[in-house]
Design a protein around this motif. Structure first.
Motif, PDB file in Angstrom:
ATOM      1  N   ALA A  67       0.842  -1.196   0.000  1.00 32.71           N
ATOM      2  CA  ALA A  67       0.000   0.000   0.000  1.00 32.71           C
ATOM      3  C   ALA A  67       0.876   1.243   0.000  1.00 32.71           C
ATOM      4  CB  ALA A  67      -0.913   0.003   1.231  1.00 32.71           C
ATOM      5  N   VAL A  68       0.278   2.344  -0.414  1.00 32.98           N
ATOM      6  CA  VAL A  68       0.919   3.658  -0.325  1.00 32.98           C
ATOM      7  C   VAL A  68       0.235   4.399   0.809  1.00 32.98           C
ATOM      8  CG1 VAL A  68       1.315   5.869  -1.496  1.00 32.98           C
ATOM      9  CG2 VAL A  68       1.514   3.720  -2.772  1.00 32.98           C
ATOM     10  N   GLU A  69       1.048   4.991   1.688  1.00 33.47           N
ATOM     11  CA  GLU A  69       0.500   5.729   2.823  1.00 33.47           C
ATOM     12  C   GLU A  69       0.786   7.220   2.689  1.00 33.47           C
ATOM     13  OE1 GLU A  69       2.341   4.903   6.626  1.00 33.47           O
ATOM     14  OE2 GLU A  69       4.323   4.748   5.702  1.00 33.47           O
ATOM     15  N   ILE A  70      -0.073   8.005   3.310  1.00 39.35           N
ATOM     16  CA  ILE A  70       0.162   9.441   3.466  1.00 39.35           C
ATOM     17  C   ILE A  70       0.626   9.646   4.902  1.00 39.35           C
ATOM     18  CG2 ILE A  70      -2.282   9.923   4.002  1.00 39.35           C
ATOM     19  CD1 ILE A  70      -0.778  12.493   1.991  1.00 39.35           C
ATOM     20  N   ALA A  71       1.651  10.487   5.063  1.00 35.56           N
ATOM     21  CA  ALA A  71       2.201  10.732   6.391  1.00 35.56           C
ATOM     22  C   ALA A  71       2.633  12.190   6.498  1.00 35.56           C
ATOM     23  CB  ALA A  71       3.387   9.806   6.648  1.00 35.56           C
ATOM     24  N   TRP A  72       2.679  12.682   7.722  1.00 35.03           N
ATOM     25  CA  TRP A  72       3.106  14.053   7.984  1.00 35.03           C
ATOM     26  C   TRP A  72       3.698  14.138   9.375  1.00 35.03           C
ATOM     27  CZ3 TRP A  72      -1.899  12.557   6.954  1.00 35.03           C
ATOM     28  CH2 TRP A  72      -2.731  12.395   8.059  1.00 35.03           C
ATOM     29  N   ARG A  73       4.488  15.172   9.564  1.00 30.37           N
ATOM     30  CA  ARG A  73       5.045  15.496  10.878  1.00 30.37           C
ATOM     31  C   ARG A  73       5.405  16.976  10.837  1.00 30.37           C
ATOM     32  NH1 ARG A  73       9.436  11.340  12.912  1.00 30.37           N
ATOM     33  NH2 ARG A  73       7.740  10.034  12.167  1.00 30.37           N
ATOM     34  N   LEU A  74       4.961  17.721  11.857  1.00 31.38           N
ATOM     35  CA  LEU A  74       5.163  19.179  11.871  1.00 31.38           C
ATOM     36  C   LEU A  74       5.781  19.646  13.171  1.00 31.38           C
ATOM     37  CD1 LEU A  74       1.746  20.426  10.445  1.00 31.38           C
ATOM     38  CD2 LEU A  74       3.917  20.431   9.270  1.00 31.38           C
ATOM     39  N   ASP A  75       6.530  20.726  13.062  1.00 34.47           N
ATOM     40  CA  ASP A  75       7.048  21.433  14.233  1.00 34.47           C
ATOM     41  C   ASP A  75       5.850  21.950  15.033  1.00 34.47           C
ATOM     42  OD1 ASP A  75       7.881  23.727  15.841  1.00 34.47           O
ATOM     43  OD2 ASP A  75       9.786  23.598  14.771  1.00 34.47           O
ATOM     44  N   PRO A  76       5.842  21.773  16.355  1.00 32.28           N
ATOM     45  CA  PRO A  76       4.705  22.221  17.169  1.00 32.28           C
ATOM     46  C   PRO A  76       4.374  23.713  17.024  1.00 32.28           C
ATOM     47  CG  PRO A  76       6.087  20.770  18.460  1.00 32.28           C
ATOM     48  CD  PRO A  76       6.815  21.026  17.168  1.00 32.28           C
ATOM     49  N   ALA A  77       5.351  24.528  16.646  1.00 30.81           N
ATOM     50  CA  ALA A  77       5.071  25.952  16.427  1.00 30.81           C
ATOM     51  C   ALA A  77       4.080  26.163  15.288  1.00 30.81           C
ATOM     52  CB  ALA A  77       6.375  26.706  16.134  1.00 30.81           C
ATOM     53  N   HIS A  78       3.886  25.135  14.479  1.00 39.82           N
ATOM     54  CA  HIS A  78       2.994  25.234  13.312  1.00 39.82           C
ATOM     55  C   HIS A  78       1.770  24.330  13.439  1.00 39.82           C
ATOM     56  CE1 HIS A  78       5.953  27.695  11.267  1.00 39.82           C
ATOM     57  NE2 HIS A  78       6.855  26.883  11.788  1.00 39.82           N
ATOM     58  N   TRP A  79       1.527  23.792  14.628  1.00 42.18           N
ATOM     59  CA  TRP A  79       0.326  22.995  14.865  1.00 42.18           C
ATOM     60  C   TRP A  79      -0.892  23.912  14.960  1.00 42.18           C
ATOM     61  CZ3 TRP A  79       1.884  19.140  19.356  1.00 42.18           C
ATOM     62  CH2 TRP A  79       2.847  18.250  18.871  1.00 42.18           C
ATOM     63  N   GLY A  80      -2.056  23.371  14.621  1.00 38.89           N
ATOM     64  CA  GLY A  80      -3.312  24.097  14.784  1.00 38.89           C
ATOM     65  C   GLY A  80      -3.590  25.122  13.701  1.00 38.89           C
ATOM     66  N   LEU A  81      -2.793  25.154  12.646  1.00 39.27           N
ATOM     67  CA  LEU A  81      -2.976  26.128  11.570  1.00 39.27           C
ATOM     68  C   LEU A  81      -3.560  25.498  10.305  1.00 39.27           C
ATOM     69  CD1 LEU A  81       0.463  27.969  11.970  1.00 39.27           C
ATOM     70  CD2 LEU A  81      -1.776  28.704  12.830  1.00 39.27           C
ATOM     71  N   GLY A  82      -3.835  24.202  10.353  1.00 39.33           N
ATOM     72  CA  GLY A  82      -4.374  23.516   9.184  1.00 39.33           C
ATOM     73  C   GLY A  82      -3.315  23.102   8.176  1.00 39.33           C
ATOM     74  N   TYR A  83      -2.038  23.231   8.530  1.00 35.22           N
ATOM     75  CA  TYR A  83      -0.969  22.900   7.591  1.00 35.22           C
ATOM     76  C   TYR A  83      -0.944  21.412   7.235  1.00 35.22           C
ATOM     77  CZ  TYR A  83       1.334  27.507   8.064  1.00 35.22           C
ATOM     78  OH  TYR A  83       1.646  28.834   8.036  1.00 35.22           O
ATOM     79  N   ALA A  84      -1.155  20.538   8.211  1.00 37.37           N
ATOM     80  CA  ALA A  84      -1.108  19.104   7.922  1.00 37.37           C
ATOM     81  C   ALA A  84      -2.189  18.732   6.908  1.00 37.37           C
ATOM     82  CB  ALA A  84      -1.262  18.289   9.201  1.00 37.37           C
ATOM     83  N   THR A  85      -3.393  19.232   7.104  1.00 37.69           N
ATOM     84  CA  THR A  85      -4.488  18.935   6.177  1.00 37.69           C
ATOM     85  C   THR A  85      -4.210  19.528   4.802  1.00 37.69           C
ATOM     86  OG1 THR A  85      -6.029  18.930   8.045  1.00 37.69           O
ATOM     87  CG2 THR A  85      -6.988  19.105   5.840  1.00 37.69           C
ATOM     88  N   GLU A  86      -3.699  20.757   4.775  1.00 34.44           N
ATOM     89  CA  GLU A  86      -3.407  21.425   3.496  1.00 34.44           C
ATOM     90  C   GLU A  86      -2.322  20.686   2.720  1.00 34.44           C
ATOM     91  OE1 GLU A  86      -1.765  25.825   2.172  1.00 34.44           O
ATOM     92  OE2 GLU A  86      -3.035  25.667   3.957  1.00 34.44           O
ATOM     93  N   ALA A  87      -1.248  20.318   3.402  1.00 37.50           N
ATOM     94  CA  ALA A  87      -0.150  19.611   2.742  1.00 37.50           C
ATOM     95  C   ALA A  87      -0.599  18.216   2.298  1.00 37.50           C
ATOM     96  CB  ALA A  87       1.052  19.512   3.680  1.00 37.50           C
ATOM     97  N   ALA A  88      -1.309  17.516   3.162  1.00 35.10           N
ATOM     98  CA  ALA A  88      -1.779  16.179   2.818  1.00 35.10           C
ATOM     99  C   ALA A  88      -2.761  16.220   1.645  1.00 35.10           C
ATOM    100  CB  ALA A  88      -2.420  15.511   4.038  1.00 35.10           C
ATOM    101  N   SER A  89      -3.566  17.265   1.558  1.00 33.81           N
ATOM    102  CA  SER A  89      -4.517  17.387   0.444  1.00 33.81           C
ATOM    103  C   SER A  89      -3.804  17.480  -0.897  1.00 33.81           C
ATOM    104  CB  SER A  89      -5.416  18.615   0.641  1.00 33.81           C
ATOM    105  OG  SER A  89      -6.280  18.431   1.727  1.00 33.81           O
TER     106      SER A  89
END
Length: 194
Positions: A90-112
């Motif tokens: 399978a192919v997976e989607i994954a992310w990891r962000l610096d906590p200074a950038h949590w809660g800004l919707g970046y993970a969802t935007e990048a994953a999209s």
């Protein structure tokens, strides 16, 4: 190869990413639900593995930057699941962000944008994601992406001992047709400039 959104740049890894990625890897909030890389040698090997994955498959985990920000804030992308499980290959989607950038919707935007690349450019039929059972933040991102969870798909991560906090994983899935339908619906609902 790189991908871009209004706020983010998903790009190839650079040698100067080692230090900021090492800081990210050392943050206990970041590695609470994922495996921590042991040392700088392991970090350099991980980055080189991402470069090799891109060369071999044409996709991988991109280094992530915020537009206007000078440097690495994490990663996001697509990778082949590296272990055997009931849902692999399978192919997976994954992310990891610096906590200074949590809660800004970046993970969802990048994953999209990564999912769109996978389904439109690569022609993938399905993408999966997994997280430790207690990782509610990542699970919320998976749900915002429109991924589905069936508890019957949950599994024990290979190589993790009984009782290890990261052993039990939830599995989410999304098929190409569902993603493309969701994207069409979302675009139709965007306000038009006028």
């Amino acid at each position: 190869m790189s991908l871009q959104t209004k706020r983010l740049l998903l790009r190839e890894w650079k040698d100067e990413d080692v230090e900021p990625f090492a800081r990210l890897n050392d943050d206990p909030r970041v590695v609470q639900y994922v495996a921590k890389l042991a040392d700088r040698t392991a970090i350099e090997a991980w980055i080189n593995a991402q470069r090799d994955h891109f060369k071999k498959y044409g996709y991988g985990l991109w280094a992530l930057e915020a537009q206007g920000n000078d440097g690495l804030i994490g990663f996001c992308g697509l990778a082949n699941v590296p272990y055997q499980a009931h849902f692999t290959p399978a192919v997976e989607i994954a992310w990891r962000l610096d906590p200074a950038h949590w809660g800004l919707g970046y993970a969802t935007e990048a994953a999209s944008v990564a999912l769109s690349f996978g389904f439109v450019r690569l022609g993938l039929s399905e993408v999966v994601a997994n997280a430790a059972v207690g990782n509610s933040a990542s699970r919320r991102v998976m749900e915002r992406l429109g991924m589905s969870h069936d508890p019957r798909d949950d599994f024990d991560l290979p190589g993790r001992a009984e009782g290890h906090p990261l052993r039990r994983q939830v599995l989410y899935r999304i098929r190409a047709e569902k993603w493309l339908k969701k994207q069409s619906r979302d675009e139709a609902q965007e306000p038009q400039a006028g």
